[in-house]
Write a protein that holds these residues in place. Sequence first.
Motif, PDB file in Angstrom:
ATOM      1  N   MET A   1      14.620  32.293  17.977  1.00  0.00           N
ATOM      2  CA  MET A   1      15.754  32.980  17.362  1.00  0.00           C
ATOM      3  C   MET A   1      16.732  33.476  18.425  1.00  0.00           C
ATOM      4  O   MET A   1      17.942  33.327  18.262  1.00  0.00           O
ATOM      5  N   VAL A   2      16.191  34.075  19.489  1.00  0.00           N
ATOM      6  CA  VAL A   2      17.053  34.566  20.562  1.00  0.00           C
ATOM      7  C   VAL A   2      17.769  33.392  21.225  1.00  0.00           C
ATOM      8  O   VAL A   2      18.946  33.505  21.594  1.00  0.00           O
ATOM      9  N   ASN A   3      17.070  32.260  21.331  1.00  0.00           N
ATOM     10  CA  ASN A   3      17.695  31.080  21.940  1.00  0.00           C
ATOM     11  C   ASN A   3      18.892  30.611  21.120  1.00  0.00           C
ATOM     12  O   ASN A   3      19.905  30.180  21.686  1.00  0.00           O
ATOM     13  N   LEU A   4      18.797  30.690  19.813  1.00  0.00           N
ATOM     14  CA  LEU A   4      19.915  30.278  18.964  1.00  0.00           C
ATOM     15  C   LEU A   4      21.118  31.202  19.146  1.00  0.00           C
ATOM     16  O   LEU A   4      22.267  30.737  19.169  1.00  0.00           O
ATOM     17  N   VAL A   5      20.853  32.491  19.277  1.00  0.00           N
ATOM     18  CA  VAL A   5      21.947  33.449  19.493  1.00  0.00           C
ATOM     19  C   VAL A   5      22.621  33.176  20.835  1.00  0.00           C
ATOM     20  O   VAL A   5      23.855  33.138  20.939  1.00  0.00           O
ATOM     21  N   LEU A   6      21.817  32.963  21.880  1.00  0.00           N
ATOM     22  CA  LEU A   6      22.385  32.676  23.198  1.00  0.00           C
ATOM     23  C   LEU A   6      23.145  31.356  23.199  1.00  0.00           C
ATOM     24  O   LEU A   6      24.212  31.244  23.820  1.00  0.00           O
ATOM     25  N   LEU A   7      22.634  30.371  22.487  1.00  0.00           N
ATOM     26  CA  LEU A   7      23.337  29.104  22.376  1.00  0.00           C
ATOM     27  C   LEU A   7      24.672  29.280  21.644  1.00  0.00           C
ATOM     28  O   LEU A   7      25.690  28.708  22.050  1.00  0.00           O
ATOM     29  N   GLY A   8      24.684  30.100  20.606  1.00  0.00           N
ATOM     30  CA  GLY A   8      25.923  30.381  19.887  1.00  0.00           C
ATOM     31  C   GLY A   8      26.950  31.068  20.761  1.00  0.00           C
ATOM     32  O   GLY A   8      28.140  30.716  20.742  1.00  0.00           O
ATOM     33  N   VAL A   9      26.502  32.026  21.560  1.00  0.00           N
ATOM     34  CA  VAL A   9      27.414  32.721  22.483  1.00  0.00           C
ATOM     35  C   VAL A   9      27.960  31.743  23.520  1.00  0.00           C
ATOM     36  O   VAL A   9      29.155  31.761  23.843  1.00  0.00           O
TER      37      VAL A   9
END
Length: 64
Positions: A1-9
């Motif tokens: 989940m955190v990886n998806l947020v970082l990828l979005g940023v």
Amino acid sequence: MVNLVLLGVLVLAVGGCVCVVWAERGGPRWVRGVASVTLAASEVVRRSAKKNRRRRLGTTSGRD
């Protein structure tokens, strides 16, 4: 989940940089708007980092 947020940023940051370059070359109006928002956000981050650096070094605005 955190990886998806970082990828979005990361995607937003790269997209903003692309819009800044495109706007410099005379892109459409919406690109210039995104570029303005990107540049304003980068200025906010830069000022925040400068304040944190001063705070960490123990300096103030020169007033004792």
